[in-house]
Design a protein around this motif. Structure first.
Motif, mmCIF file in Angstrom:
data_model
loop_
_atom_site.group_PDB
_atom_site.id
_atom_site.type_symbol
_atom_site.label_atom_id
_atom_site.label_comp_id
_atom_site.label_asym_id
_atom_site.label_seq_id
_atom_site.Cartn_x
_atom_site.Cartn_y
_atom_site.Cartn_z
ATOM 1 N N GLU A 165 43.848 49.047 46.894
ATOM 2 C CA GLU A 165 44.346 49.200 45.524
ATOM 3 C C GLU A 165 43.336 48.697 44.512
ATOM 4 O OE1 GLU A 165 48.163 47.439 44.977
ATOM 5 O OE2 GLU A 165 49.164 49.042 46.088
ATOM 6 N N VAL A 166 42.794 47.508 44.776
ATOM 7 C CA VAL A 166 41.790 46.957 43.865
ATOM 8 C C VAL A 166 40.603 47.902 43.781
ATOM 9 C CG1 VAL A 166 40.139 45.097 43.503
ATOM 10 C CG2 VAL A 166 42.468 44.567 44.200
ATOM 11 N N PHE A 167 40.177 48.387 44.931
ATOM 12 C CA PHE A 167 39.003 49.254 44.967
ATOM 13 C C PHE A 167 39.207 50.497 44.094
ATOM 14 C CE2 PHE A 167 36.703 52.848 46.858
ATOM 15 C CZ PHE A 167 35.409 52.389 46.711
ATOM 16 N N VAL A 187 36.979 45.757 27.814
ATOM 17 C CA VAL A 187 35.816 45.447 28.644
ATOM 18 C C VAL A 187 35.784 43.969 29.022
ATOM 19 C CG1 VAL A 187 33.309 45.292 28.630
ATOM 20 C CG2 VAL A 187 34.428 47.340 27.791
ATOM 21 N N ARG A 188 36.033 43.146 28.040
ATOM 22 C CA ARG A 188 35.938 41.712 28.280
ATOM 23 C C ARG A 188 36.996 41.252 29.270
ATOM 24 N NH1 ARG A 188 36.531 36.856 23.953
ATOM 25 N NH2 ARG A 188 36.171 35.200 25.491
ATOM 26 N N ARG A 189 38.216 41.729 29.044
ATOM 27 C CA ARG A 189 39.321 41.376 29.922
ATOM 28 C C ARG A 189 39.031 41.823 31.356
ATOM 29 N NH1 ARG A 189 45.164 41.920 29.946
ATOM 30 N NH2 ARG A 189 45.679 40.423 31.587
ATOM 31 N N CYS A 190 38.533 43.060 31.483
ATOM 32 C CA CYS A 190 38.242 43.593 32.819
ATOM 33 C C CYS A 190 37.212 42.714 33.537
ATOM 34 C CB CYS A 190 37.717 45.022 32.731
ATOM 35 S SG CYS A 190 38.948 46.202 32.191
ATOM 36 N N SER A 191 36.161 42.326 32.802
ATOM 37 C CA SER A 191 35.142 41.466 33.384
ATOM 38 C C SER A 191 35.751 40.167 33.903
ATOM 39 C CB SER A 191 34.105 41.118 32.319
ATOM 40 O OG SER A 191 32.943 41.853 32.511
ATOM 41 N N GLN A 251 48.115 41.573 39.938
ATOM 42 C CA GLN A 251 48.886 42.196 38.852
ATOM 43 C C GLN A 251 47.973 42.479 37.660
ATOM 44 O OE1 GLN A 251 52.237 42.924 38.330
ATOM 45 N NE2 GLN A 251 52.554 42.682 40.539
ATOM 46 N N GLU A 252 47.180 41.450 37.318
ATOM 47 C CA GLU A 252 46.284 41.575 36.169
ATOM 48 C C GLU A 252 45.320 42.745 36.332
ATOM 49 O OE1 GLU A 252 44.346 38.220 33.937
ATOM 50 O OE2 GLU A 252 45.115 37.118 35.677
ATOM 51 N N ALA A 253 44.963 43.023 37.594
ATOM 52 C CA ALA A 253 43.972 44.073 37.837
ATOM 53 C C ALA A 253 44.457 45.432 37.352
ATOM 54 C CB ALA A 253 43.633 44.128 39.329
ATOM 55 N N ALA A 300 41.296 50.920 41.662
ATOM 56 C CA ALA A 300 41.371 50.553 40.251
ATOM 57 C C ALA A 300 39.976 50.322 39.685
ATOM 58 C CB ALA A 300 42.236 49.307 40.088
ATOM 59 N N VAL A 301 39.137 49.635 40.499
ATOM 60 C CA VAL A 301 37.782 49.316 40.035
ATOM 61 C C VAL A 301 36.982 50.590 39.767
ATOM 62 C CG1 VAL A 301 35.573 48.414 40.840
ATOM 63 C CG2 VAL A 301 37.607 46.991 40.991
ATOM 64 N N THR A 302 37.177 51.614 40.583
ATOM 65 C CA THR A 302 36.384 52.840 40.399
ATOM 66 C C THR A 302 36.610 53.438 39.015
ATOM 67 O OG1 THR A 302 38.139 54.166 41.385
ATOM 68 C CG2 THR A 302 36.377 53.420 42.852
ATOM 69 N N LYS A 303 37.771 53.171 38.444
ATOM 70 C CA LYS A 303 38.063 53.686 37.091
ATOM 71 C C LYS A 303 37.081 53.123 36.065
ATOM 72 C CE LYS A 303 41.978 55.787 38.187
ATOM 73 N NZ LYS A 303 42.967 54.940 38.803
ATOM 74 N N LEU A 304 36.545 51.922 36.387
ATOM 75 C CA LEU A 304 35.726 51.221 35.393
ATOM 76 C C LEU A 304 34.351 51.868 35.204
ATOM 77 C CD1 LEU A 304 36.649 47.552 36.284
ATOM 78 C CD2 LEU A 304 37.589 49.000 34.503
ATOM 79 N N PHE A 305 34.017 52.830 36.052
ATOM 80 C CA PHE A 305 32.736 53.518 35.858
ATOM 81 C C PHE A 305 32.711 54.284 34.541
ATOM 82 C CE2 PHE A 305 31.865 52.801 40.372
ATOM 83 C CZ PHE A 305 30.509 52.536 40.321
#
Lengths: 183, 871
Positions: free
Chosen positions: B70-72, B43-47, B31-33, B74-79
């Motif tokens: 789903e996680v994957f 940034v800090r929260r994401c880390s 959920q947090e992801a 979502a993670v790609t957004k962090l680029f």
């Protein structure tokens, strides 16, 4: 083949960081060949922990054989560090990797090498494991360089670790890195 | 007021258990992801969330396919975020999630952008991530960047590209092989680790090209390799080249030996050790070559670092197996390691000492080991017990001390495997050293007085039943055996009853007393015990009359069952209770599976512990049983010797055939073990047609065909020959496998009705002199030799011509004669110019043979031999 190691690179099977009860703090298996499932991995960790539990590996790194593997290990406070290689592996290479891992973690945790500190900085530990070995191949064994690589990011971001002292420690580590690379 | 205090303590306990991940739960973290999708990234929260996800994965939690996807995504957004720390965590989690091919495409462009970034840390890590998750098609797109990266001036980037190349070589070798120019350039890098990675990759690219590897080694051994790790690699590659090139036959020098020896003076311990180990493992290493390596290893033995001591003692332990003399210089250092804190080191030291020790040092060594045994774990004790067993077989005169040691440790606490190792060792010593029999049996008797392992008790009772009656005073064992009937569980009691009966049957003078004891067993609470007692009393004539027991009865009670147990089991399972009683003679006697064929041990043996020794049933017994079940061979008399299986086909051919030569007084039986490796074929009426035209003293008497040979189910066919009695006739036999082949439908498993006759050429088979000689050791060669007297002595001298080495000549002659080497004389000290070897055995017709072989090296590798033989 009896002497297959002679044609191959030194290779690391796993690096384990367990607590004083044998529970995982952070582990990294570089391939799934020897321990394909999580339960196989846990069983291996359990036997490694039990076998080494009673030994004194606090001043010098110790060594043991288990299931055709060589394990070098070192303990500090409530943390147990292990590096595993095949039984043909040069023991001193494994010991060098262990020393690199151990010293890098000491640098990154600013000498507070204990379980709680390790868990609070788990991101650093995981990055550290990633920078020492890649898919079994040794990437780097110099603790200063490893810690430097891991620490660079915190410098720029500043955020994940707020305390000033931490930043200083990491700056030192970074400085070591630059010196080692440029010398 | 006491209660709050207690509560406070509890709180403190909780605090000690505090972990940032306490109560972490997968669903909540997933959920947090969702924060990864926020337009304004924290940034800090994401880390932190990524760290939590990694923590879950690290603890063994698994994500479902949907969760991972789903996680994957979502993670790609962090680029989008420009934070280095967060980016590192993104790299890490992408590797852990190992995305599928269609997902990889999403991040490819981001990673390729990072690969060309100005930040070195981005470039290095992006290369590693991309190479980890990519497939071949994408690789051609990024190949250009990777080649550049290999020669990048930043060592971290270059290493990342090189290590990725090593991994990619496994999956897409054709692409990586195109990079050799760049890799070669990187080998010259000033950065230590880059050189190491480049050398590893270059060697892997060229490993199938011997000439190229040899050139690589030649050029690098002259130059300077900076990193110790790279130097270790170079040592490994060098020894590979040495192995493939062999020694220079003119000068006897080994190429590159000087390089290895030079590495012994390197400043890094890992290089010194790698070189020392490489030298000890050279093929046919000489003492001169070995000495400098042993010297540095000896220095390591007294290091303060356990790892160094372990590495050194483990290597010396291996050297001791082949060159025991070379290691004796280290014996003093080894002895001090017996008290090493690290028990692995202590055990390795002990077993090395046991291998290198001579007869005179045995007693002192045993004393030291006794103190040591009490504080090591069972697994180490087993290693020591096995080392002692081989020491005892090497120095049979020392059996008293060693047997005492074994019996002492048998009395101490220990687990089953450990006790079994000791019991097995005692049994083997009893079998091989006749003088040790009586004391060994008594030790075993004492052991079963207080043995908690039913299996071991029954095994020992069985063994006592065989060996006990043959001793000088069988009566002294009865007490121990009968005590079992009084004190033990039903399984052991039944076993003890059988053993008592064996004594009764074999020793007539004991019979009345045995009957008394057996009659008491009739009132046992267990029916198996009662049944056995009843059976023995009735068949042995327990009605009071003391008669010599019939051979038939003995055979019936104690003779070997002449049907394979597996077959009996299946027959019994198929038997339906009816008026008709079970007929044991209807059980097929053909052995289906081939238990005697030696299977190659899968994988490695457990280190140090070795394979457990085979139990009391030997292969000879099994062969005897098999042959006696065939009526055609029943009048051949007692089997004298069976050879080891000789392969008559190459490995992995259509039909695998090996042969065992069984020698009787006036007959020889060839047992052809055949395996059909073609699933589509069924072979019937399988015979071997033997052409004995080059073996004139033999004439064929019987050929026993094999009715059918289905796929992967071994079977035997036999051919018997007659020869003059007790004459060691030799000859050469050519063999042709003949059979009717039928096609098998592999889906139904049914064979067609019509078959075709076919034949298959097998390799030739020799019957040689060694086939007529049994390996039997003697405990004191000198006494045995002198007792024979000079009348029976023959002496002859032979020139053996040029041989590779003295050791090689000795082992060749021993194998040729097929005799048992005595007193460890088969080991030739590596620098000696002469050697005496003592051999003993039994020749066909039960003739004892003792041989004294004196070898001498004469001139350049010419070996001369003097053979003195007593019969």
């Amino acid at each position: 083949m009896a002497s297959s190691y002679q044609e191959s690179c030194p290779s690391i099977k796993n690096i384990l960081l367990l607590d004083s009860e044998g529970k995982r703090v952070a582990v990294k298996y570089y391939s799934d060949d020897d321990w394909p499932t999580n339960s196989a991995k846990l069983a291996f960790e359990k036997s490694v922990f039990t076998k080494t539990q009673k030994t004194n590996a606090r001043t010098e790194a110790e060594i043991a054989m288990l299931e055709n593997n060589i394990i070098v290990y070192k303990f500090v406070q409530d943390l147990h560090f292990f590096v595993t290689g095949g039984d043909d592996e040069n023991e001193l290479i494994l010991a060098t990797v262990l020393q690199g891992f151990f010293d890098a973690v000491t640098l990154l945790l600013r000498n507070n090498v204990e379980k709680r500190e390790a868990l609070e900085n788990l991101d650093l530990i995981l990055l550290c494991l990633d920078e020492i070995v890649d898919g079994g191949m040794i990437l780097e064994t110099d603790a200063n360089i490893i810690a430097g690589k891991v620490a660079t990011h915190s410098m720029d971001a500043g955020a994940p670790l707020s305390e000033q002292t931490i930043t200083q420690a990491l700056a030192t580590a970074h400085e070591h890195l630059m010196r080692s690379i440029l010398k | 007021m006491a209660q709050p205090l207690v509560k406070k303590d509890d709180d403190r306990d909780d605090e000690a258990e505090y972990s940032p991940f306490l109560g972490i739960e997968k669903g909540a973290v997933l959920q947090e992801a969702r924060v990864f999708n926020d337009p304004q990234l924290d940034v800090r929260r994401c880390s932190q969330v990524i760290t939590k996800l990694l923590y879950l994965l690290n603890q063994g939690e698994t994500f479902t396919k949907i969760e991972a996807t789903e996680v994957f995504f979502a993670v790609t957004k962090l680029f989008q975020a420009r934070d280095i720390g967060l980016r590192r965590m993104v790299y890490l989690i992408i590797k852990e999630l190992s995305p599928s091919a269609d997902e990889v495409i999403i991040v490819t462009s981001s990673l390729m952008r990072d690969m060309n970034s100005k930040t070195d840390m981005y470039r290095a890590n992006a290369i590693r991530v991309l190479c980890r998750i990519t497939d071949g098609t994408l690789l051609t797109q990024i190949e250009r960047y990777l080649k550049q990266a290999i020669v990048d001036k930043n060592p971290v980037v270059a290493s990342a590209a090189l290590v990725s190349g090593i991994h990619l070589l496994q999956t897409t070798p054709e692409i990586v092989k195109r990079w050799s120019n760049e890799v070669q350039e990187a080998v010259q890098s000033r950065a230590a680790l880059v050189q190491f990675h480049a050398l590893a990759l270059l060697h892997q690219i060229r490993q199938n090209d011997r000439l190229a590897v040899s050139k690589l080694v030649t050029s690098l051994t002259r130059g300077t390799v900076r990193s110790p790790l790279a130097q270790c690699l170079l040592i490994r590659y060098t020894s590979q080249v040495i192995r493939e090139s062999g020694t220079n036959s003119q000068t006897g020098d080994r190429p590159f030996y000087d390089f290895l020896e030079g590495c012994l003076r390197h400043k890094a311990e890992m290089v010194i050790f790698e070189a020392a180990r490489a030298i000890t493992e050279l093929n046919g290493v000489t003492t001169r070559e070995l000495t400098p390596a042993i010297t540095v290893l000896q220095l390591f033995l007294s290091s303060s670092k356990p790892v160094l001591r372990f590495a050194a003692v483990r290597t010396l332990n291996k050297v001791a197996m082949t060159h025991p003399m070379a290691v004796t210089n280290c014996n003093i250092d080894m002895e001090s390691l017996i008290s090493d804190q690290n028990r692995s080191i202590a055990t390795l030291a002990i077993t090395t000492l046991l291998k290198t020790g001579n007869e005179s040092s045995v007693d002192r060594l045993m004393k030291q080991i006794t103190n040591f045994m009490s504080d090591i774990a069972d697994e180490f004790k087993i290693v020591v017990v096995e080392a002692i067993r081989s020491l005892c077989l090497k120095f049979p005169l020392k059996y008293r001390a060693l047997m005492n040691f074994l019996s002492n440790i048998l009395r101490e606490e220990g687990g089953f495997e450990y006790k079994k190792a000791i019991v097995d060792s005692i049994v083997i010593l009893i079998r091989d050293i006749p003088d040790a029999k009586e004391s060994g049996l008594l030790h075993l008797c004492e052991f079963i007085e207080d043995c908690e392992f039913t299996y071991l008790s029954t095994q020992i009772l069985h063994f006592l039943g065989i060996e006990g009656p043959k001793t000088s005073d069988p009566s002294k064992y009865i007490r121990y055996i009968y005590n079992r009937v009084i004190l033990e569980n039903a399984t052991v009691r039944a076993s003890a009853v059988s053993t008592l009966a064996k004594f009764g049957a074999m020793v007539d003078s004991l019979k009345p007393r045995i009957f008394v004891l057996l009659r008491r067993c009739l009132f046992d609470s267990d029916d198996e015990v009662r049944d056995r007692a009843t059976l023995y009393l009735n068949t042995l004539g327990g009605d009071g009359s003391v008669v010599e027991t019939d051979e038939d009865v003995k055979d019936f009670l104690f003779g070997s069952l002449d049907v394979p147990l597996v077959n009996l089991e299946t027959s019994l399972k198929n038997y339906e209770p009816s008026e008709e009683s079970f007929d044991i003679s209807a059980v097929p006697k053909e052995v289906k599976a081939q238990p005697l064929a030696e299977k190659k041990a899968p994988g490695k043996k457990p280190t140090g512990l070795g394979a457990p020794p085979s139990g009391p049933t030997s292969t000879v017994d099994a062969y005897e049983k098999l042959l006696s079940s065939i009526p055609e061979f029943s009048n051949f008399g007692k089997l004298f010797k069976s050879s080891a299986p000789v392969e008559l086909t190459e490995a992995e051919t259509e039909y695998a055939v090996n042969v065992v030569k069984h020698i009787f007084d006036s007959h020889v039986v060839f047992q052809y073990n055949c395996t059909n490796t073609i699933p589509e074929q069924l072979l019937e009426n399988v015979t071997v047609s033997v052409d004995a035209s080059e073996a004139e003293e033999f004439s064929e008497v019987v050929s026993k065909p094999l009715r059918s040979l289905p796929y992967d189910s071994p079977g035997q066919t036999f051919v018997a020959f007659e020869k003059a009695e007790k004459v060691p006739a030799v000859g050469k036999f050519s063999n042709m496998l003949k059979f009717i082949v039928k096609e098998v439908d592999t889906t139904t498993g049914e064979a067609e009705d019509d078959g075709v006759e076919d034949e298959y050429q097998l390799e030739e088979l020799d019957v040689v002199a060694a086939d007529y000689i049994l390996k039997v050791g003697v405990s004191n060669f000198r006494n045995a030799w002198e007792s024979m007297g000079p009348d029976c002595e023959r002496v002859d001298e032979y020139g053996l011509g040029p041989r590779e080495s003295l050791a090689e000549a000795v082992s060749t002659v021993i194998n040729l004669l097929g005799l048992q080497p005595c007193e460890g004389t088969e080991v030739v000290p590596s620098n000696s110019r002469s050697h005496t070897c003592l051999l003993s055995g039994v020749f066909i017709g039960n003739v004892k043979v003792l041989v004294r072989l004196s070898f001498g090296v004469d001139g350049p590798k010419e070996v001369a031999m003097k053979l003195a033989c007593e019969i």
